[in-house]
Design an enzyme around this catalytic site. Structure first.
Site, PDB file in Angstrom:
ATOM      1  CG  ASN A 108     -19.779  14.311 -72.142  1.00  0.00           C
ATOM      2  OD1 ASN A 108     -19.071  14.696 -71.221  1.00  0.00           O
ATOM      3  ND2 ASN A 108     -20.592  15.111 -72.794  1.00  0.00           N
ATOM      4  CD  GLN A 109     -12.611  14.014 -73.615  1.00  0.00           C
ATOM      5  OE1 GLN A 109     -12.570  15.245 -73.667  1.00  0.00           O
ATOM      6  NE2 GLN A 109     -11.702  13.256 -74.201  1.00  0.00           N
TER       7      GLN A 109
END
Length: 163
Positions: A43-44
């Site tokens: 997840n960024q």
């Protein structure tokens, strides 16, 4: 927490001096298992927020990340209080119960903007109609949303003007 059982969001992370509220949809299985917002390693969210705030979030323990985010004027929560979902994809959310976004927003006197992390979250924007807030729809930080990091960051940088 995997399977199609009921899944619930975390409590909001918010201080009264928050200027931006970032709203996701509902934590995925990796986050629920870890008990942490945006815990999936791909997840960024944390790299995006690190680039925007200039704080070394990736190097910090989770509690310190949350504190650094709050010091930067950012609050976190999710639009969905609980739902049934197999796995982590928003497309599989069923029987959802909404969080009271309006109540949280009204409890934050310095709030200037609400940013929705992804299209599923953005569908809840109507809850905030009539409030004097900027509404931002951001591309999802999820690894399931395949837009390149640099393209996501281009849009997410909007948050900087509120911090």
């Amino acid at each position: 927490m995997s399977g199609e059982g009921a899944k619930s969001c975390f409590p909001p992370v918010a201080r009264p001096d928050a200027r931006v509220l970032v709203l996701g949809s509902l934590p995925g299985d990796a986050s629920l298992q870890a008990g942490q917002y945006y815990a999936h390693p791909r997840n960024q969210f944390w790299p995006l927020m690190q680039a925007i705030t200039g704080r070394p979030l990736a190097e910090l323990a989770y509690a310190e990340r949350l504190e650094a985010l709050q010091q930067a004027g950012v609050a976190l929560w999710d639009v969905i209080a609980s739902a049934r979902r197999r796995g982590s994809l928003d497309a599989d959310i069923r029987d959802q119960q909404a969080n009271d976004l309006r109540e949280l927003a009204q409890s934050l006197p310095r709030l200037r903007a609400v940013a929705f992390n992804g299209a599923t979250a953005a569908r809840a924007a109507g809850q905030l109609d009539g409030l004097a807030l900027d509404i931002l729809a951001l591309p999802s930080s999820s690894p399931a949303h395949t837009l390149a990091f640099d393209r996501k960051l281009e849009v997410w940088r909007q948050l900087g003007r509120y911090l």
